[in-house]
Design an enzyme around this catalytic site. Sequence first.
Site, PDB file in Angstrom:
ATOM      1  N   GLU A  59       0.599  -1.034  -0.087  1.00 22.91           N
ATOM      2  CA  GLU A  59      -0.001  -0.112   0.067  1.00 22.91           C
ATOM      3  C   GLU A  59       1.380   1.529  -0.390  1.00 22.91           C
ATOM      4  OE1 GLU A  59      -2.087  -3.404   1.059  1.00 22.91           O
ATOM      5  OE2 GLU A  59      -1.032  -2.851   2.406  1.00 22.91           O
ATOM      6  N   ALA A  79       8.346  -3.097   7.205  1.00 21.23           N
ATOM      7  CA  ALA A  79       9.677  -3.879   7.618  1.00 21.23           C
ATOM      8  C   ALA A  79       9.114  -5.160   6.867  1.00 21.23           C
ATOM      9  CB  ALA A  79      10.132  -4.212   9.003  1.00 21.23           C
ATOM     10  N   HIS A  87       5.914 -15.275  -1.565  1.00 20.93           N
ATOM     11  CA  HIS A  87       4.665 -13.526  -1.219  1.00 20.93           C
ATOM     12  C   HIS A  87       5.633 -12.756  -0.774  1.00 20.93           C
ATOM     13  CE1 HIS A  87       1.436 -11.237  -0.230  1.00 20.93           C
ATOM     14  NE2 HIS A  87       2.727 -11.261   1.139  1.00 20.93           N
ATOM     15  N   ASN A 112      13.481   5.249   0.477  1.00 18.65           N
ATOM     16  CA  ASN A 112      13.278   3.897   1.151  1.00 18.65           C
ATOM     17  C   ASN A 112      13.556   2.841   2.634  1.00 18.65           C
ATOM     18  OD1 ASN A 112      12.198   1.085   0.755  1.00 18.65           O
ATOM     19  ND2 ASN A 112      12.693   0.852  -1.222  1.00 18.65           N
TER      20      ASN A 112
END
EC number: 2.5.1.78
Length: 170
Positions: A59, A79, A87, A112
């Site tokens: 998101e 994290a 996944h 980031n």
Amino acid sequence: MSGAGRPEYTVDAQGLTLGVVATRWNAEVVEPMLERALAAAEQCKVAETTVVRVAGAVEIPVVAQELARTHDAVVALGAVIRGDTPHFDYVCQSFTHGLTEVALRTEVPVGNGVLTCDTLEQARDRAGLPDSKEDKGWEAAVAALDTALVLRKLRDARGQRDGRPRPTTT
């Protein structure tokens, strides 16, 4: 230690605004990173900081994009810890690509600060905790602000700000 050789610095970001998007997942790691990113913003004299929470790493990019519309720099914090399925790889590739796209499309730097670790211990070691070896929240904030200042200087040098020509006075 992967942080060996990194520069320790802050910048004078007086007048800049910073948007921070942080995940709710892995709060024991993300909360200290957020605290450290906010401390970095304060030390760099950021004029205004906005913090927005999202569920998880996937998101982050869309919210970072929205923050980029109204802020000089954006920081993404979270994290992602490897599990037993692929996944982890899909999530990491997705948000990393998304953050890069946001920065390139909006011309606003995105720091980031989303950790991608095999274990929770690795994440804790990078979260800016008192016993951590690294401080990725701080680093991501300073890197984003530094890049915003570099872009501002480059744009000012050619008479542009935010990618648009600046009006000339006669």
